[in-house]
Design an enzyme around this catalytic site. Sequence first.
Site, short mmCIF file in Angstrom:
data_model
loop_
_atom_site.label_atom_id
_atom_site.label_comp_id
_atom_site.label_asym_id
_atom_site.label_seq_id
_atom_site.Cartn_x
_atom_site.Cartn_y
_atom_site.Cartn_z
N ARG A 1 33.15 18.16 41.21
CA ARG A 1 32.10 19.02 41.81
C ARG A 1 30.77 18.80 41.12
O ARG A 1 29.72 18.79 41.75
CB ARG A 1 32.51 20.50 41.70
CG ARG A 1 33.62 20.89 42.67
CD ARG A 1 34.16 22.28 42.36
NE ARG A 1 33.14 23.30 42.38
CZ ARG A 1 33.18 24.43 41.66
NH1 ARG A 1 34.21 24.67 40.86
NH2 ARG A 1 32.22 25.30 41.73
N SER B 1 37.66 28.83 40.66
CA SER B 1 37.60 28.13 39.38
C SER B 1 37.61 29.12 38.21
O SER B 1 38.40 29.01 37.27
CB SER B 1 36.32 27.28 39.36
OG SER B 1 35.99 26.86 38.07
N HIS C 1 33.74 37.11 30.34
CA HIS C 1 33.33 35.79 30.79
C HIS C 1 31.89 35.86 31.27
O HIS C 1 31.47 36.84 31.86
CB HIS C 1 34.23 35.34 31.95
CG HIS C 1 33.87 33.99 32.48
ND1 HIS C 1 34.30 32.83 31.89
CD2 HIS C 1 33.10 33.60 33.52
CE1 HIS C 1 33.84 31.79 32.55
NE2 HIS C 1 33.09 32.23 33.54
N LYS D 1 41.16 30.31 35.71
CA LYS D 1 41.16 30.15 34.24
C LYS D 1 41.34 31.50 33.53
O LYS D 1 42.04 31.60 32.53
CB LYS D 1 39.84 29.50 33.78
CG LYS D 1 39.82 28.00 34.07
CD LYS D 1 38.54 27.35 33.63
CE LYS D 1 37.37 27.86 34.38
NZ LYS D 1 36.33 26.95 34.77
N ASP E 1 41.65 22.73 37.99
CA ASP E 1 40.23 23.10 37.90
C ASP E 1 39.45 22.08 37.07
O ASP E 1 38.33 21.73 37.41
CB ASP E 1 40.08 24.51 37.28
CG ASP E 1 38.61 24.86 37.13
OD1 ASP E 1 37.93 24.96 38.16
OD2 ASP E 1 38.13 24.98 35.99
N1 URA Z 1 31.99 28.28 35.83
C1 URA Z 1 33.25 27.88 36.10
O1 URA Z 1 34.15 27.98 35.28
N2 URA Z 1 33.49 27.35 37.31
C2 URA Z 1 32.55 27.23 38.27
O2 URA Z 1 32.85 26.77 39.35
C3 URA Z 1 31.25 27.64 37.96
C4 URA Z 1 30.99 28.18 36.73
#
Ligand code: URA
Length: 421
Positions: free
Chosen positions: A165, A180, A79, A184, A158
């Site tokens: 956000r 967040s 990621h 995921k 999320d």
């Molecule tokens: N990427 C994400 O998936 N979530 C965040 O809060 C910031 C970057």
Amino acid sequence: MNILDIIAKKEQGLELNKAEMEYVVMGYVNAEIPDYQMSAFLMAIKILGMSDKEIIDLTDIMLHSGEVLELGFDSVDKHSTGGVGDKTTLVLAPLVASLGVKVAKMSGRGLGHTGGTIDKLEAIEGFKTSMSLDELKTQVEDINVAIVGQMGNLCPADKKIYALRDVTGTVASIPLIASSIMSKKLASGSSKIVIDLKVGAGALMKTLDEAKELARVMVKIGHLNGRKTICVLTNMEQPLGYAVGNSLEVLESLETLKGHGPSDLNELVINLGSLMLALDKDLAVEKAIEYVQNALENGTGYEKMIELVKHQGGDITKIPVSTNILEVKALTSGFVKHIDALKIGELARRLGAGRMTKNDQIDPEVGIVLHKKIGDVVKQGDSLASVYYNKKQISELDVIDCFCFSEQPVVKPKLIYEIIK
Ligand code: URA
């Protein structure tokens, strides 16, 4: 329980328990708590922070707000927290897959300056980024790699909270980012996780100290959930590689897979790739570096990319790039001291490489290719960048403004700051 008491408790700096956070998060998902109260709650978290226990509980609540995938095999997820010109996944996924690592990669579209990985892959004519979970599993069993858009109903909490956000100034919060990202990652089923955490002016984390804290928390969450997790803190003070824009980034990724990549992108994929390989195969990192370098030099990573594109319906010979090109020439001589990555990204978006709103169409053919990076010598009249444009244009000065020069030699910035496991 009620939301006002919970916001007040947070405001007083007291620790929230899991039931209270579940009440707020699931209340918001189910539309029982309105945007304005959720915004106040998020802002309180942004200002006052959260304890590790609160972050771990919040992650667990978001993780279980939707489907949790079972892949049924060991796989490694990579990621990136996002940056300008970040095409790392396009190189890394096939590269490590060619060495026997299984990568079932779910990626997003971008709302940012350029598209996300999925938008970039769709610059390849015919490339399909959606498939069923069964098809994904079969493809990864067959060729070790698949890259698809988000599937299933993963982390709906999320999705909804992130959208809020984004428009309430509450993105840049370590507890909210950690929960967040990790919710995921955990929901998408990979057993090992390598996170490329970008640091610098062009990234979400502006300082090394903030990035270290975010990395510490994410690694802790990963380990508590039984996933081997590594965070690599990397420099995002300038765009990664030279190309910014969807087709242009795919082409640069292909060159990198053939062993002719820009030095920073090359260094990054060797570092991240060897960590993925070492993690998956229990190898010493030094040995893993050797394997990854070989796969870049002998073209096995490139062959795996061809296989991946073919499996997902794409035609690797059809990656359209605009033929309208504006050359941007330097007005002065000197050494490149700084390149404003965010501004370059913003210019690429203005050309049509990224979206302003969710429904905007991306133009895969446009973008910017830099010809100079920090530390390079520039003579007046040298080409600083090429702008590939179609309907929307930017000016030479827009691009020149992104560069800052020094009369003194400038040391090339370090790419990898730290690895946190
Ligand atoms: N990427 C994400 O998936 N979530 C965040 O809060 C910031 C970057």
